[in-house]
Design an enzyme around this catalytic site. Structure first.
Site, PDB file in Angstrom:
ATOM      1  N   CYS A 189     -19.477 -15.760  65.837  1.00 18.26           N
ATOM      2  CA  CYS A 189     -20.130 -14.483  65.523  1.00 18.26           C
ATOM      3  C   CYS A 189     -19.685 -13.828  64.217  1.00 18.26           C
ATOM      4  O   CYS A 189     -20.519 -13.365  63.449  1.00 18.26           O
ATOM      5  CB  CYS A 189     -19.922 -13.513  66.682  1.00 18.26           C
ATOM      6  SG  CYS A 189     -20.446 -14.208  68.247  1.00 18.26           S
ATOM      7  N   ASP A 208      -4.813 -18.115  51.699  1.00 20.30           N
ATOM      8  CA  ASP A 208      -3.915 -17.528  52.703  1.00 20.30           C
ATOM      9  C   ASP A 208      -2.530 -17.378  52.093  1.00 20.30           C
ATOM     10  O   ASP A 208      -2.360 -17.603  50.875  1.00 20.30           O
ATOM     11  CB  ASP A 208      -3.918 -18.292  54.032  1.00 20.30           C
ATOM     12  CG  ASP A 208      -3.185 -19.616  53.964  1.00 20.30           C
ATOM     13  OD1 ASP A 208      -2.612 -19.951  52.897  1.00 20.30           O
ATOM     14  OD2 ASP A 208      -3.175 -20.334  54.980  1.00 20.30           O
TER      15      ASP A 208
END
Lengths: 306, 306
Positions: free
Chosen positions: A142, A200
């Site tokens: 989602c 990251d």
């Protein structure tokens, strides 16, 4: 300042209307079951929010609470119950690898969150359909899907290009490479033609389909590029760092950049980004819930019309 | 002192002979491919050890090294190559959730380590066969399986009881609840009838099939029992704490206990345990590698005789 601030609610509106209309016109009652098996207040809030938004669009939502030791059996029960059309779990439950195991116990036919291996594998490999006839689209997780829909809405996708290649030429930097959002999003955007810098705390990796997007799916490369260099070339910057401390250094961005934040924390300062960006989307949560509902409708349809 | 120290090599010997004999009598050439995609010296050592032990038993072993960014594609290639009978990966590669994703990209038909979701699900649910006719046994992860085989060898399983119930009456404490060893082992032993106390730094959980082992598979319960209480009742204690610092407090054990250590560190002091235990197994690595080879032979057979 020329920066246009786009709210997630603006983007979600058309999806919500579409979902409502489908439910009414098809006269269906899709049931979403959410499992809460932890004591995390944030998880409970998300559960309440799911309940509220489902009610608004006409989706039946049932919250099932249980001790974490019973969760797996309850999921298996819901997998086999034909009255249940979608299943989601509020994580973390056990934390770590055991939660990945739980993700895979949800049947792919009911996995509204798109977290099971089948959907993840297909997403990474740019396999867009479940069937050879290409009638059933795969479920996409989602939050990454919400980011894609926002990028379509704000014009980052170029509709004049063929479907599947509409980010060709775009350089996108994503600051987050989690398995739940950052890495799937990097892969989705690279599969759609973008050159993606995935950042990251350990470094930067490059995701893309090669020069001239000649590959059918993205590949991943270790790169020595610095964040400063990457951001200086970036057309779209997307932040998702799960801490209050992190703030994007907007001075590194080029003028007219598009900026999106999906962290629940404010990784991008509003006043600062207004000096640089052409478009800024401060949060995406409302689109994420719409995508959850959209995935549910898709799965309901696959289950019903065989 | 009456304590009998059993070495892993003693237990492994009969399996090694069986594997050698099968390879010779069936005239087969099973090929195991190991993927090394990290710079971890421990992983390389394990790879070299696999190579050496495979050579001793007559198994072909091929180490394939690649950058971690190419690992997934190489696994998919090996999945599709009918000359490859088994696949293993030397972890960690990316670490965390992405490594769980990699575990699931190995086809279950070649997954000698038994780490993919299908085998893990079947193991937790006490589903022992892949097919309804019960001709193909599921693959069990190597280290937990090695512990089971050791428990059989040293008489903890009671062969007078029906298969599947042979640990009924046994209380077993396992100090480690990792997804790779501790939790699967707790489940295997509970599914075989034991009452298992599964211990990690956050607490103790109980795995068992209920009083009279009336359940068909184990259930898991949060318990308030202390480690002192648990150990005072324990028939078999199994340690697997991945740090030099941890030492089992052998004064808590009952006289005549069986003790097994699967940590690469010495969690149990030899002199101390000799005062308490009837049997002590200081390491299990050699049995683990035999189980890897045994799993390979199984998968080779499934692939060849359809």
């Amino acid at each position: 300042m020329a920066c246009k601030v786009v709210q997630a609610s603006d983007v979600a509106a058309s999806f919500i209307n579409e979902i409502k209309a489908t439910i009414v016109s098809s006269n269906i009652k899709p049931l979403l079951v959410g499992f809460l098996a932890n004591e995390d207040p944030a998880a409970r809030m998300y559960a309440q929010w799911t309940a509220k938004t489902c009610k608004q669009t006409g989706i039946e939502f049932e919250l099932r609470e249980c001790p974490r030791t019973e969760l797996e059996d309850k999921i298996v029960e819901a997998n086999e119950d034909e009255n249940v059309h979608g299943i989601m779990v509020y994580y973390p439950v056990f934390g770590g690898a055991q939660d990945q195991y739980i993700q895979n116990t949800v049947s792919y036919t009911k996995d509204v969150e798109g977290l099971c291996h089948k959907y993840r594998y297909n997403m990474y490999h740019n396999i867009r359909f479940l069937d050879k006839k290409e009638t059933q689209k795969c479920i996409i997780p989602c939050t990454p899907l919400a980011a894609v829909k926002i990028l379509e809405y704000i014009g980052a996708y170029n509709p004049i290009l063929p479907y599947g290649n509409r980010l060709h030429g775009r350089i996108i930097t994503i600051i987050n490479r989690s398995e739940v959002v950052g890495r799937p999003l990097a892969c989705l955007l690279a599969n759609d033609g973008a050159r993606v810098y995935s950042v990251d705390e350990f470094g930067i990796m490059e995701f893309h389909r090669g020069d001239g997007i000649k590959l059918s799916k993205h590949e991943v490369f270790e790169t020595k590029i610095t964040l400063t260099e990457a951001l200086s070339k970036t057309d779209v910057v997307i932040t998702g760092v799960p801490t209050e401390k992190y703030k994007l250094d907007t001075t590194l961005l080029k003028d007219g950049v598009i900026a999106i934040n999906f962290s629940t924390f404010k990784n991008i300062d509003l006043e600062a980004i207004k000096q640089k960006a052409s478009i800024f989307v401060p949060s995406i949560g409302k689109v994420t819930v719409s995508m959850l509902e959209r995935n549910l409708l898709r799965l309901h349809q696959y289950q019903t019309f065989k």
